[in-house]
Design a protein around this motif. Structure first.
Motif, PDB file in Angstrom:
ATOM      1  N   MET A  64     -76.398   0.021-116.219  1.00  0.00           N
ATOM      2  CA  MET A  64     -77.548  -0.045-116.957  1.00  0.00           C
ATOM      3  C   MET A  64     -78.552  -0.554-115.879  1.00  0.00           C
ATOM      4  O   MET A  64     -79.672  -0.131-115.930  1.00  0.00           O
ATOM      5  CB  MET A  64     -77.569  -1.130-117.917  1.00  0.00           C
ATOM      6  CG  MET A  64     -76.519  -0.778-119.194  1.00  0.00           C
ATOM      7  SD  MET A  64     -76.147  -1.815-120.327  1.00  0.00           S
ATOM      8  CE  MET A  64     -77.755  -2.163-121.087  1.00  0.00           C
ATOM      9  N   THR A  65     -78.042  -1.221-114.946  1.00  0.00           N
ATOM     10  CA  THR A  65     -79.354  -1.907-113.844  1.00  0.00           C
ATOM     11  C   THR A  65     -80.164  -0.847-113.113  1.00  0.00           C
ATOM     12  O   THR A  65     -81.355  -0.880-113.431  1.00  0.00           O
ATOM     13  CB  THR A  65     -78.635  -2.742-112.913  1.00  0.00           C
ATOM     14  OG1 THR A  65     -77.907  -3.914-113.537  1.00  0.00           O
ATOM     15  CG2 THR A  65     -79.390  -3.355-111.957  1.00  0.00           C
ATOM     16  N   PRO A  66     -79.446   0.156-112.685  1.00  0.00           N
ATOM     17  CA  PRO A  66     -80.078   1.312-111.793  1.00  0.00           C
ATOM     18  C   PRO A  66     -80.667   2.092-112.963  1.00  0.00           C
ATOM     19  O   PRO A  66     -81.906   2.742-112.893  1.00  0.00           O
ATOM     20  CB  PRO A  66     -79.122   2.124-110.941  1.00  0.00           C
ATOM     21  CG  PRO A  66     -77.847   1.754-111.792  1.00  0.00           C
ATOM     22  CD  PRO A  66     -77.956   0.284-112.393  1.00  0.00           C
ATOM     23  N   MET A  67     -80.289   2.269-114.139  1.00  0.00           N
ATOM     24  CA  MET A  67     -80.927   2.966-115.243  1.00  0.00           C
ATOM     25  C   MET A  67     -82.244   2.503-115.559  1.00  0.00           C
ATOM     26  O   MET A  67     -83.577   3.307-115.569  1.00  0.00           O
ATOM     27  CB  MET A  67     -79.901   3.243-116.261  1.00  0.00           C
ATOM     28  CG  MET A  67     -80.577   4.129-117.560  1.00  0.00           C
ATOM     29  SD  MET A  67     -80.389   5.751-116.896  1.00  0.00           S
ATOM     30  CE  MET A  67     -81.666   6.664-118.255  1.00  0.00           C
ATOM     31  N   LEU A  68     -82.429   1.348-115.542  1.00  0.00           N
ATOM     32  CA  LEU A  68     -83.724   0.503-116.178  1.00  0.00           C
ATOM     33  C   LEU A  68     -84.504   0.567-114.736  1.00  0.00           C
ATOM     34  O   LEU A  68     -85.875   0.693-114.957  1.00  0.00           O
ATOM     35  CB  LEU A  68     -83.333  -1.025-116.630  1.00  0.00           C
ATOM     36  CG  LEU A  68     -82.650  -0.948-117.878  1.00  0.00           C
ATOM     37  CD1 LEU A  68     -82.347  -2.519-118.243  1.00  0.00           C
ATOM     38  CD2 LEU A  68     -83.414  -0.393-118.887  1.00  0.00           C
ATOM     39  N   SER A  69     -83.819   0.245-113.709  1.00  0.00           N
ATOM     40  CA  SER A  69     -84.800   0.288-112.436  1.00  0.00           C
ATOM     41  C   SER A  69     -85.349   1.717-112.116  1.00  0.00           C
ATOM     42  O   SER A  69     -86.499   1.712-111.462  1.00  0.00           O
ATOM     43  CB  SER A  69     -83.953   0.026-111.127  1.00  0.00           C
ATOM     44  OG  SER A  69     -83.360  -1.295-111.399  1.00  0.00           O
ATOM     45  N   PRO A  82     -70.241  19.567-114.930  1.00  0.00           N
ATOM     46  CA  PRO A  82     -70.880  19.740-116.288  1.00  0.00           C
ATOM     47  C   PRO A  82     -71.622  18.454-116.584  1.00  0.00           C
ATOM     48  O   PRO A  82     -72.733  18.688-117.122  1.00  0.00           O
ATOM     49  CB  PRO A  82     -69.595  19.685-117.091  1.00  0.00           C
ATOM     50  CG  PRO A  82     -68.492  20.350-116.068  1.00  0.00           C
ATOM     51  CD  PRO A  82     -68.766  19.637-114.869  1.00  0.00           C
ATOM     52  N   VAL A  83     -71.493  17.462-116.044  1.00  0.00           N
ATOM     53  CA  VAL A  83     -72.190  16.179-116.503  1.00  0.00           C
ATOM     54  C   VAL A  83     -73.431  16.327-115.710  1.00  0.00           C
ATOM     55  O   VAL A  83     -74.385  15.844-116.370  1.00  0.00           O
ATOM     56  CB  VAL A  83     -71.705  14.931-116.105  1.00  0.00           C
ATOM     57  CG1 VAL A  83     -72.369  13.674-116.265  1.00  0.00           C
ATOM     58  CG2 VAL A  83     -70.233  14.630-116.993  1.00  0.00           C
ATOM     59  N   ALA A  84     -73.729  16.884-114.694  1.00  0.00           N
ATOM     60  CA  ALA A  84     -74.903  17.118-113.924  1.00  0.00           C
ATOM     61  C   ALA A  84     -75.750  17.752-114.738  1.00  0.00           C
ATOM     62  O   ALA A  84     -76.871  17.838-114.887  1.00  0.00           O
ATOM     63  CB  ALA A  84     -74.744  17.895-112.596  1.00  0.00           C
ATOM     64  N   LYS A  85     -74.977  18.998-115.288  1.00  0.00           N
ATOM     65  CA  LYS A  85     -75.889  19.907-116.071  1.00  0.00           C
ATOM     66  C   LYS A  85     -76.347  19.342-117.491  1.00  0.00           C
ATOM     67  O   LYS A  85     -77.591  19.577-117.833  1.00  0.00           O
ATOM     68  CB  LYS A  85     -74.896  20.922-116.484  1.00  0.00           C
ATOM     69  CG  LYS A  85     -74.649  22.138-115.360  1.00  0.00           C
ATOM     70  CD  LYS A  85     -73.826  23.390-115.647  1.00  0.00           C
ATOM     71  CE  LYS A  85     -73.362  24.294-114.440  1.00  0.00           C
ATOM     72  NZ  LYS A  85     -72.449  25.412-114.631  1.00  0.00           N
ATOM     73  N   LEU A  86     -75.577  18.467-117.842  1.00  0.00           N
ATOM     74  CA  LEU A  86     -75.686  17.531-119.134  1.00  0.00           C
ATOM     75  C   LEU A  86     -77.120  16.847-118.803  1.00  0.00           C
ATOM     76  O   LEU A  86     -78.264  16.814-119.578  1.00  0.00           O
ATOM     77  CB  LEU A  86     -74.790  16.878-119.542  1.00  0.00           C
ATOM     78  CG  LEU A  86     -75.177  16.047-120.935  1.00  0.00           C
ATOM     79  CD1 LEU A  86     -75.490  16.769-122.021  1.00  0.00           C
ATOM     80  CD2 LEU A  86     -73.780  14.976-121.295  1.00  0.00           C
ATOM     81  N   VAL A 132     -79.089  10.576-112.057  1.00  0.00           N
ATOM     82  CA  VAL A 132     -77.834   9.942-111.386  1.00  0.00           C
ATOM     83  C   VAL A 132     -77.447   8.743-112.191  1.00  0.00           C
ATOM     84  O   VAL A 132     -76.396   8.412-112.496  1.00  0.00           O
ATOM     85  CB  VAL A 132     -77.974   9.573-109.723  1.00  0.00           C
ATOM     86  CG1 VAL A 132     -76.956   9.097-109.018  1.00  0.00           C
ATOM     87  CG2 VAL A 132     -78.074  11.016-108.974  1.00  0.00           C
ATOM     88  N   PRO A 133     -78.578   7.677-112.062  1.00  0.00           N
ATOM     89  CA  PRO A 133     -78.358   6.640-113.107  1.00  0.00           C
ATOM     90  C   PRO A 133     -77.551   7.025-114.608  1.00  0.00           C
ATOM     91  O   PRO A 133     -76.639   6.143-114.964  1.00  0.00           O
ATOM     92  CB  PRO A 133     -79.496   5.883-113.092  1.00  0.00           C
ATOM     93  CG  PRO A 133     -80.105   6.428-111.718  1.00  0.00           C
ATOM     94  CD  PRO A 133     -79.822   7.659-111.708  1.00  0.00           C
ATOM     95  N   LEU A 134     -78.260   7.722-115.083  1.00  0.00           N
ATOM     96  CA  LEU A 134     -77.838   8.289-116.480  1.00  0.00           C
ATOM     97  C   LEU A 134     -76.531   8.864-116.322  1.00  0.00           C
ATOM     98  O   LEU A 134     -75.725   8.450-117.292  1.00  0.00           O
ATOM     99  CB  LEU A 134     -78.696   9.431-116.948  1.00  0.00           C
ATOM    100  CG  LEU A 134     -78.424   9.990-118.397  1.00  0.00           C
ATOM    101  CD1 LEU A 134     -78.337   8.936-119.382  1.00  0.00           C
ATOM    102  CD2 LEU A 134     -79.477  11.176-118.787  1.00  0.00           C
ATOM    103  N   ALA A 135     -76.003   9.562-115.403  1.00  0.00           N
ATOM    104  CA  ALA A 135     -74.638  10.117-115.255  1.00  0.00           C
ATOM    105  C   ALA A 135     -73.931   8.790-115.206  1.00  0.00           C
ATOM    106  O   ALA A 135     -72.596   9.010-115.916  1.00  0.00           O
ATOM    107  CB  ALA A 135     -74.594  11.017-114.161  1.00  0.00           C
ATOM    108  N   ASN A 136     -74.033   7.991-114.292  1.00  0.00           N
ATOM    109  CA  ASN A 136     -73.050   6.685-114.287  1.00  0.00           C
ATOM    110  C   ASN A 136     -73.116   5.929-115.501  1.00  0.00           C
ATOM    111  O   ASN A 136     -72.050   5.425-115.702  1.00  0.00           O
ATOM    112  CB  ASN A 136     -73.837   5.972-113.057  1.00  0.00           C
ATOM    113  CG  ASN A 136     -72.889   4.838-112.576  1.00  0.00           C
ATOM    114  OD1 ASN A 136     -71.657   4.945-112.734  1.00  0.00           O
ATOM    115  ND2 ASN A 136     -73.488   3.755-112.398  1.00  0.00           N
TER     116      ASN A 136
END
Length: 567
Positions: free
Chosen positions: A222-227, A296-300, A238-242
């Motif tokens: 969540m940290t890089p997603m918020l950052s 597939p997750v990258a396409k998502l 990339v943060p969303l995929a993680n």
């Protein structure tokens, strides 16, 4: 109260030690590490290993994730390749936690001693930053020891035990608490090590410890997603995929948490070590499960976060990512790419100004003015962005890069001003007076423009790929350009003596135009000076003696002839 203060101080020391290791490693070897990371993503296996190694060195999976996000946003690597790197980064973080759990008390003072010795003995930047990293490692180990000693009396406190009992039993609350602590500390490594210390001192039960470790892993995603919020969609993929990987893995593991103490007891009887084993196995299993699904997750993520429509406003920055300011090396790269956009605008302005001056294309005057406004806006944005970068965390090479970007943008901004305030003003006067240059004068101005555009492109290429030969070539082009400017001024004066009407009517305009083109060329060629200066190829006053000798020798020889004739 004093015990709690000691605990908070030890936790803060742990977080600060992590920061020192990260900044020390990046300052000392950030450039080759980023270059190596960028070249190792062609295969999922090497990408995974590079992420593991990178995080093991800089002690921060969040920093690695944000770095990969910036690379994806700049189009340097593909999203699916960056995902493999991030999966490796999570495993690397868990292995570092394993290493820090080793109770070797003498390593901490030894590392601090070595670090101080490196920092004080050698004044080179690399040595001082390596010393900084060693001190940070020592402080992290010392902080873990302090946490363990401090938690012994706290663990027997009835009040503390009651607080921890209220957490046990509510799995989602336990995970949310650990995720929140990870967000606040900006380091899952520090929180996991804290949980290990709490379990080791019997302050919390192993069951609660497993839930907290799970929450810490979720918080690390969540940290890089918020950052990355507020940046372009490409940087957030990339943060969303993680986060998708970690959330999915948590959902899969949650039903089995009650069985973990029994299963992990087969590996180790120590509850504290069980926390570490669970942390490592969780990240390793996540990597094994999802590394084959990165495509597939990258396409998502591309569907969830589609490419934003590129803004037609040239004044709007595209690459100045505010979320990588805490990673100065990446921030400098973002600023360099944005600076090239100014170069592209200047290129267009020069091509338009050629048409305006030579063909009286009045409709292009307004676009040139708009592009100059874009140059000014981007210049201010880049300057403000770079001023936020902590230069103390940059290596010597990156500090020079920082200065080169500032120098480039200043020169380009000056060029924009000359085109807008000088050349366009001359063009308006020429168009309003319905004047035209002579055919020869038009051809000369067109040739100077062409040379200038080629020199600009050579200078921008030199900025991206410094090379001594190309720097010498650029300065040679400056000499040729100056010679042409003098020659064309003489040609114009010759046309005046022949009473050519177009030359008479546009005399002042013509001379002012070629003078301003020479000024622009001087700003372009200034890009060569730092490279030649670093190579030791510039004299103190930047004048080559061989260029002056003919001018000095000529008059001296004439004087000798006149003296000889008088005698």
């Amino acid at each position: 109260m004093l015990t709690l203060l000691n605990l908070f101080g030890a936790v803060a020391l742990l977080i600060w030690g992590t920061h020192m290791v990260q900044t020390g490693i990046l300052r000392a070897w950030g450039v080759p590490l980023r270059r190596w990371l960028g070249h190792s993503v062609n295969h999922k296996g090497t990408a995974f290993l590079s992420g593991l190694t990178m995080t093991a060195l800089i002690q921060s999976g969040t920093a690695t994730t944000l770095m990969m996000s910036a690379f994806v946003a700049q189009g340097l690597i593909q999203t699916h390749a960056a995902m493999a790197v991030v999966l490796g980064a999570d495993v690397g973080s868990s292995l570092i936690a394993q290493a820090f759990s080793l109770r070797i008390t003498w390593i901490s003072p030894l590392l601090i001693f070595i670090g101080v010795a490196l920092f004080r003995a050698d004044r080179t930047t690399t040595s001082r930053n390596a010393g900084r990293a060693a001190i940070g490692l020592g402080l992290m180990m010392l902080a873990l020891q302090l946490i363990g000693h401090t938690m012994l009396p706290i663990s027997h406190s009835p009040i503390i035990q009651q607080i921890f009992k209220t957490l046990t039993g509510d799995l989602l609350l336990d995970m949310a608490l650990a995720a929140l602590l990870t967000l606040l500390a900006h380091s899952s490594l520090a929180i996991v090590l804290l949980i290990v210390s709490l379990v080791g001192s019997e302050s919390i039960s192993p069951g609660l410890g497993f839930a907290l470790v799970l929450g810490a892993n979720l918080g690390s995603a969540m940290t890089p997603m918020l950052s990355s919020s507020g940046t372009g969609n490409a940087a957030r993929r990339v943060p969303l995929a993680n986060l998708i990987f970690k959330l999915s893995a948590c959902v899969l593991v949650m039903p089995f948490l009650r069985y973990l103490p029994e299963w992990l007891a087969l590996l180790d009887d120590d509850p504290a070590r069980q926390m570490l084993h669970f942390h490592t196995l969780f990240n390793l299993a996540t990597a094994v499960l999802f590394i084959g699904l990165t495509g597939p997750v990258a396409k998502l993520t591309e569907r969830i976060l589609p490419n934003s429509a590129s803004s037609d406003d040239p004044a709007q920055p595209r690459y100045l990512d505010p979320n990588v300011i805490n990673t100065p090396e990446v921030a400098v790269s973002c600023a360099a790419r944005e600076a090239l956009r100014i170069g592209d605008l200047i290129d267009q302005m020069l091509r338009h100004s050629q048409q305006v001056l030579c063909q009286n294309e009045e409709k292009l005057v307004r676009p040139v003015e708009q592009m100059e406004s874009g140059v000014d806006s981007l210049y201010k944005a880049i300057k403000f962005y770079l001023m936020q970068v902590n230069r103390e965390e940059l290596s010597t090479v990156e500090n020079q890069r920082w200065a080169d970007i500032i120098s480039l943008t200043i020169n380009l901004e000056h060029i924009g001003d000359i085109i807008d305030k000088n050349l366009m003003d001359l063009a308006r006067r020429k168009i309003r007076g319905q004047l035209s240059f002579s055919e020869s004068g038009n051809e000369e101005i067109r040739e100077l423009h062409d040379r200038l555009i080629n020199n600009l492109r050579l200078g921008l290429n030199l900025f991206m790929h410094p090379d001594v030969k190309n720097a010498q070539r650029l300065l040679e082009e400056k000499s040729r350009f100056n010679e042409l400017e003098r020659l064309y001024a003489e040609n114009h004066l010759q046309r005046l003596t022949n009473n050519m009407l177009p030359s008479v009517e546009t005399s002042a305009l013509h001379l002012d135009v070629i003078r301003d083109l020479r000024r622009i060329n001087s700003h372009v060629c200034a890009l060569a000076y730092p490279i030649l200066d670093a190579a030791g190829m510039l004299t103190k006053n930047r004048l080559r003696q061989q260029n002056l000798e003919p001018e000095v020798a000529g008059p001296a020889k004439s004087r000798r002839r006149s003296l000889k004739g008088s005698t």
